[in-house]
Write a protein that holds these residues in place. Structure first.
Motif, mmCIF file in Angstrom:
data_model
loop_
_atom_site.group_PDB
_atom_site.id
_atom_site.type_symbol
_atom_site.label_atom_id
_atom_site.label_comp_id
_atom_site.label_asym_id
_atom_site.label_seq_id
_atom_site.Cartn_x
_atom_site.Cartn_y
_atom_site.Cartn_z
ATOM 1 N N MET A 188 0.834 -1.201 0.000
ATOM 2 C CA MET A 188 0.000 0.000 0.000
ATOM 3 C C MET A 188 0.869 1.251 0.000
ATOM 4 O O MET A 188 0.553 2.249 -0.673
ATOM 5 C CB MET A 188 -0.941 0.011 1.207
ATOM 6 C CG MET A 188 -1.869 1.223 1.222
ATOM 7 S SD MET A 188 -3.109 1.117 2.507
ATOM 8 C CE MET A 188 -4.143 -0.183 1.851
ATOM 9 N N ALA A 189 1.970 1.212 0.744
ATOM 10 C CA ALA A 189 2.882 2.356 0.759
ATOM 11 C C ALA A 189 3.445 2.609 -0.638
ATOM 12 O O ALA A 189 3.572 3.761 -1.071
ATOM 13 C CB ALA A 189 4.014 2.110 1.751
ATOM 14 N N ASN A 190 3.784 1.540 -1.355
ATOM 15 C CA ASN A 190 4.260 1.694 -2.736
ATOM 16 C C ASN A 190 3.185 2.329 -3.608
ATOM 17 O O ASN A 190 3.465 3.236 -4.405
ATOM 18 C CB ASN A 190 4.660 0.346 -3.307
ATOM 19 C CG ASN A 190 5.911 -0.239 -2.658
ATOM 20 O OD1 ASN A 190 6.123 -1.443 -2.676
ATOM 21 N ND2 ASN A 190 6.753 0.615 -2.069
ATOM 22 N N LYS A 191 1.962 1.842 -3.441
ATOM 23 C CA LYS A 191 0.848 2.332 -4.259
ATOM 24 C C LYS A 191 0.562 3.818 -3.978
ATOM 25 O O LYS A 191 0.316 4.605 -4.908
ATOM 26 C CB LYS A 191 -0.408 1.518 -3.975
ATOM 27 C CG LYS A 191 -1.660 1.963 -4.733
ATOM 28 C CD LYS A 191 -2.828 1.046 -4.426
ATOM 29 C CE LYS A 191 -4.085 1.488 -5.156
ATOM 30 N NZ LYS A 191 -4.581 2.793 -4.632
ATOM 31 N N GLU A 192 0.641 4.198 -2.672
ATOM 32 C CA GLU A 192 0.286 5.571 -2.285
ATOM 33 C C GLU A 192 1.483 6.521 -2.303
ATOM 34 O O GLU A 192 1.320 7.728 -2.114
ATOM 35 C CB GLU A 192 -0.315 5.568 -0.868
ATOM 36 C CG GLU A 192 -1.609 4.786 -0.730
ATOM 37 C CD GLU A 192 -2.795 5.501 -1.368
ATOM 38 O OE1 GLU A 192 -2.659 6.720 -1.676
ATOM 39 O OE2 GLU A 192 -3.834 4.856 -1.563
ATOM 40 N N GLY A 193 2.662 5.959 -2.483
ATOM 41 C CA GLY A 193 3.859 6.800 -2.377
ATOM 42 C C GLY A 193 4.099 7.211 -0.937
ATOM 43 O O GLY A 193 4.484 8.353 -0.654
ATOM 44 N N GLY A 194 3.875 6.267 -0.035
ATOM 45 C CA GLY A 194 3.960 6.576 1.380
ATOM 46 C C GLY A 194 5.095 5.857 2.082
ATOM 47 O O GLY A 194 5.869 5.098 1.484
ATOM 48 N N LEU A 195 5.198 6.083 3.398
ATOM 49 C CA LEU A 195 6.231 5.496 4.246
ATOM 50 C C LEU A 195 5.543 4.614 5.287
ATOM 51 O O LEU A 195 4.640 5.059 5.997
ATOM 52 C CB LEU A 195 7.015 6.613 4.955
ATOM 53 C CG LEU A 195 8.256 6.213 5.742
ATOM 54 C CD1 LEU A 195 9.440 6.035 4.792
ATOM 55 C CD2 LEU A 195 8.595 7.295 6.783
ATOM 56 N N VAL A 196 5.979 3.351 5.406
ATOM 57 C CA VAL A 196 5.400 2.462 6.412
ATOM 58 C C VAL A 196 6.014 2.772 7.772
ATOM 59 O O VAL A 196 7.233 2.696 7.955
ATOM 60 C CB VAL A 196 5.644 0.977 6.065
ATOM 61 C CG1 VAL A 196 5.132 0.081 7.195
ATOM 62 C CG2 VAL A 196 4.959 0.611 4.756
ATOM 63 N N ILE A 197 5.153 3.134 8.722
ATOM 64 C CA ILE A 197 5.596 3.462 10.079
ATOM 65 C C ILE A 197 5.570 2.201 10.933
ATOM 66 O O ILE A 197 4.525 1.579 11.114
ATOM 67 C CB ILE A 197 4.684 4.532 10.716
ATOM 68 C CG1 ILE A 197 4.515 5.730 9.782
ATOM 69 C CG2 ILE A 197 5.227 4.936 12.079
ATOM 70 C CD1 ILE A 197 5.796 6.449 9.456
ATOM 71 N N GLY A 198 6.741 1.804 11.461
ATOM 72 C CA GLY A 198 6.810 0.640 12.332
ATOM 73 C C GLY A 198 6.225 0.957 13.705
ATOM 74 O O GLY A 198 6.333 2.081 14.194
ATOM 75 N N THR A 199 5.609 -0.035 14.326
ATOM 76 C CA THR A 199 4.965 0.187 15.617
ATOM 77 C C THR A 199 5.633 -0.565 16.758
ATOM 78 O O THR A 199 5.341 -0.301 17.921
ATOM 79 C CB THR A 199 3.484 -0.228 15.551
ATOM 80 O OG1 THR A 199 3.408 -1.621 15.226
ATOM 81 C CG2 THR A 199 2.741 0.584 14.492
#
Length: 632
Positions: free
Chosen positions: A449-460
Motif C-alpha cells: 500500500m505504501a508503494n501504491k500511495e507513495g507513502g512510508l510504512v511506520i513501524g509500531t
C-alpha cells in the motif's frame, strides 16, 4: 552486596576552640555510623578546632590540644572498621595546612591538604594556612608514625570502592581536585566543608555537589560546618548532602542544634561499569597517585535504598508533561526529517487498537500537525484476522476518526487461508506458522500500500519487543521507519496516558490502556482475547527492568534478580523473577539476529538496541555463562 556501600555525612555539635568537647561529639557520631554499617563517614572542615577559630590557629595551645584529642579519637575508635574523615590543622615543615585526616581502626591512613584557599569577603584562610596542591609523594610524622601526606592520595578496598577527598573551596574551583581523582579511578568522593549560609546558597550548593557527582560519574558526600560555627558576621547551617551520578540521594535539614548523621547506599559497581558503557571517561588524563589500602569495611546486611521498579518511567508526576512532550517531539521530528528527505507526503500505519500502534499513530499525527500537513495523508489500516476482537477494532476505528486520518480496513483471513493452502499448512494447527503467516500478510499489505500511495510504512514495535525478539522476522519486525523502537512498553503506556489531555480521545485511550496486551493471532473465544502476551513471555514491567540494568551498566544476572526482588516486593517473588529473567536472557541472546537488521528509528532514551546506535552484538553469541552466573 553487589557493589553497594553505605556512606554517611555527619555534622557534629561544635564549640569553636574546644577540641576536647568536639572530640566527644565526633566519637559519638563515628560509633553511630559504625552501628549503622557505614563504610565511610565524612565530617565538616577543621572538625576538631572549629573552622572559625581564625588567628587562634597560630596559637600553640590550640594546635597542641587538637593533636592530643585526635590521639584520643584514635584510641576510642581502635576497634571500629568504619572509616572517618575529619578535619584538622596540620603543622608540617613550619607551615600550617588545612587538612582531612582519614582514620580507621585507630590509625591514620593518610592526610590530604586543601588545594584552594578562599581569601575574599568573609573568608581569609591564607592568613593562617597555605595551599597543599603541590604536595605529592610526601609523608608527615604524627605520634611517631610516618603517614602518607599529599593531594595524590586515593583510598581503596581493592574491591569496588576507591575514594578521594577534597576540602570545601576545592569543589568551587574551576578544576576541582575531584576531577583528577575520578580520572584516576575514584568512584566515591568526600568533601569536608565550612560553607556559610546566604539566601539561595543552599540550593546552589546542592546543585554543585549533584552536578559534580554527575560529571565525575561518582558518588559525592559533602559535610558542612554546623550552627556551632556561627560567630561574628557568619552563620553556618550544617548542610549534609549525598549525591550519586547527578542525583541527590539524601540531604539533611539545616540549622539543627544537635548532631546529625545522614546515610545512603551508593552503587559503586554500577558507577564503575557506567564509566565503561556511557562516556569518554577512559580518555581522561591519569596522574601518578598513591593508593592506600583500607582494612575490611562494615558490610551491609540489608539494602536501605528504594529501587525503582520502572526505571524508564519518570518518578516525579510533575515531570510528566515535559517528559512526554520531549519524547513525542523526538519521534515526530525524526519522522519529519525522514519524510522530508525522501520527499514523501504520506504515512501508512497498521492500527490494531493496541498500545504500540496507538503511540505510533499519535506521534505521526503530531508530526503532521507540526508541519501543517494534511491529516488525511496518514493512512491507518486496520487488518482484522482470526483473533481480532470487536473491542480492539472498535478502539482503532474510534481513534482514527477522532484524529481525522484516513482509515482503511482489509480483512486478512482470506489472504491467510490462501497462504496456508499454498504452503500446505493445516488451518486448525495453531502453531508459530499459523501466527507468522498473519503477521507477514499484514506487513506485506502495508508495504504494498505504501508503494501504491507513495507513502512510508511506520513501524509500531517497541524496545521491549525488540529486546525479546517478540516479532515475526520480516513481518512486524520490518518497516520503513520504526518510530517506537527505542521506547519500552512501560514508557509507551505512560506516554499514551499523557494524550488524555485531548478530551476527544480520552475515553478511547482509557480503554486501550485497559486492554490486555495481545498480538491477537489466535482465534478469539466469544469475542474475548485468548492470547495474552504477558502470560507467554512474562510481565513487561519485569522485562523492562531486566533490560535497563543489563544494558545500562552490564549488571550481572544475580544482581538484576537481587534488585528486582526488592523493587517488586509484594508483587513478584524471587522464583517468579528468576523464571522470567532466564527467559529474558535466552530470548535476548537468541533474537539478536533480528536486531542486526532492524529498520531505522529515532533514539529517544538512553538505551537503544539498534546496531547503528548503542548495541553491537554477535548474532550467535552464547548465553550459557550468564545463565550459570544466575544459578550460582
Amino acid at each position: 552486596m553487589f557493589g553497594y556501600y553505605r556512606v554517611a555525612s555527619a555534622v557534629n555539635k561544635t564549640i569553636v576552640g574546644n577540641p576536647a568537647k568536639n572530640a566527644e561529639e565526633i566519637i559519638t557520631l563515628i560509633q553511630d555510623a559504625y552501628a549503622k554499617e557505614v563504610s565511610v563517614v565524612v565530617f565538616p572542615e577543621l572538625t576538631l578546632t572549629g573552622y572559625t577559630a581564625s588567628d587562634l590557629f597560630l596559637n600553640q595551645t590550640l594546635i597542641a590540644s587538637q593533636n592530643e584529642k585526635l590521639a584520643y579519637i584514635l584510641q576510642q575508635t581502635s576497634d571500629i572498621h568504619t572509616i572517618a574523615i575529619i578535619g584538622l590543622a596540620l603543622l608540617e615543615a613550619d607551615r600550617l595546612y588545612n587538612c582531612a585526616a582519614v582514620l580507621q581502626n585507630g590509625k591514620i591512613l593518610g592526610i590530604v591538604p586543601k588545594s584552594y584557599l578562599p581569601n575574599k569577603k568573609e573568608f581569609y584562610e591564607k592568613r593562617q594556612f597555605i595551599t597543599g596542591r603541590d604536595i605529592t609523594r610526601t609523608t608527615t610524622e604524627l605520634y611517631g608514625e610516618e603517614i602518607p601526606f599529599g593531594v595524590d592520595l586515593l583510598f581503596s578496598d581493592s574491591k569496588e570502592m576507591t575514594f578521594g577527598v577534597e576540602l570545601c573551596e576545592d569543589l568551587w574551583a574551576v578544576t576541582p581536585p575531584s576531577n583528577h581523582m575520578a580520572n584516576n579511578g575514584a568512584n566515591l568522593l568526600f568533601n569536608l566543608s565550612a560553607s556559610n549560609e546566604l539566601i539561595g546558597k543552599a540550593e546552589y550548593r546542592e546543585e554543585l555537589v549533584r552536578t559534580q557527582s554527575g560529571r565525575c560519574m561518582a558518588a559525592y558526600v559533602y559535610a558542612s560546618a554546623g550552627v556551632g560555627e556561627s560567630t561574628t558576621d557568619t552563620v553556618f547551617g550544617g548542610h549534609a548532602i549525598i549525591s550519586e551520578y547527578g542525583s541527590t540521594l539524601a540531604q539533611n535539614e539545616r540549622f539543627s542544634l544537635e548532631n546529625t548523621l545522614i546515610t545512603a547506599d551508593v552503587d559503586l559497581e554500577r558507577l564503575r561499569w557506567l564509566r565503561l558503557n556511557e562516556s569518554s571517561y577512559s580518555d581522561g588524563r591519569r596522574k601518578k597517585t598513591r593508593i592506600i589500602k583500607v582494612d575490611n569495611l562494615p558490610e551491609i546486611t540489608t539494602l536501605d535504598r528504594k529501587i525503582n521498579p520502572m526505571p524508564f518511567v519518570p518518578s516525579l508526576f510533575e515531570e510528566k508533561k515535559h517528559r512526554c512532550d520531549e519524547i513525542v517531539q523526538i519521534q515526530a521530528h525524526g519522522l519529519i526529517k525522514r519524510m522530508s528527505h525522501a520527499h514523501i507526503t504520506k504515512a501508512v500505519i497498521g492500527i490494531s487498537g493496541g498500545l504500540d500502534s496507538t503511540l505510533a499513530l499519535l506521534s505521526t499525527h503530531r508530526a503532521f500537525e507540526i508541519m501543517g500537513w494534511d491529516h488525511t495523508n496518514i493512512i491507518a489500516v486496520t487488518m482484522p484476522g482470526f483473533g481480532t476482537t470487536s473491542r480492539t477494532k472498535s478502539n482503532a476505528v474510534k481513534l482514527c476518526e477522532a484524529l481525522g486520518v484516513t482509515l482503511r480496513t482489509i480483512d486478512i483471513t482470506d489472504i491467510s487461508h490462501k497462504e496456508f493452502e499454498a504452503i500446505e499448512h493445516n488451518v486448525n494447527e495453531h502453531s508459530v506458522t499459523y501466527e507468522n503467516v498473519q503477521a507477514r500478510a499484514r506487513t506485506s499489505i502495508l508495504m504494498n500500500m505504501a508503494n501504491k500511495e507513495g507513502g512510508l510504512v511506520i513501524g509500531t514495535g517497541d524496545l521491549s519487543e525488540v529486546a525479546l525478539g517478540w516479532s515475526t522476522y520480516n513481518g512486524d519486525h520490518m518497516s520503513m521507519y520504526a518510530i517506537n523502537s527505542s521506547i519500552p512498553k512501560t514508557l509507551i503506556q505512560y506516554v499514551i496516558e499523557y494524550f488524555k489531555y485531548d478530551e476527544s480521545i480520552a475515553d478511547v485511550i482509557d480503554d486501550i490502556l485497559d486492554t490486555p496486551i495481545s498480538p491477537e493471532l489466535l482465534p478469539h473465544k466469544e469475542d474475548e482475547i485468548v492470547q495474552e502476551t504477558e502470560s507467554i513471555v512474562g510481565p513487561y514491567a519485569l522485562h523492562d527492568f531486566f533490560l535497563y540494568h543489563f544494558i545500562k551498566y552490564g549488571a550481572k544476572p544475580a544482581k538484576i534478580r537481587f534488585l528486582a526482588t526488592l523493587a517488586f516486593e509484594g508483587k513478584y517473588d524471587q522464583e517468579t523473577i528468576t523464571k522470567w529473567l532466564k527467559l529474558f536472557l535466552k530470548r535476548f541472546f537468541t533474537q539478536q539476529f533480528k536486531r542486526s537488521c532492524m529498520p531505522d528509528g529515532p533514539k529517544v532514551g538512553t538505551i537503544s538496541l539498534s546496531p547503528r546506535a548503542d548495541w553491537k552484538m554477535a548474532s550467535d553469541a552464547d548465553v550459557e555463562i550468564w545463565l550459570e552466573e544466575l544459578e550460582k
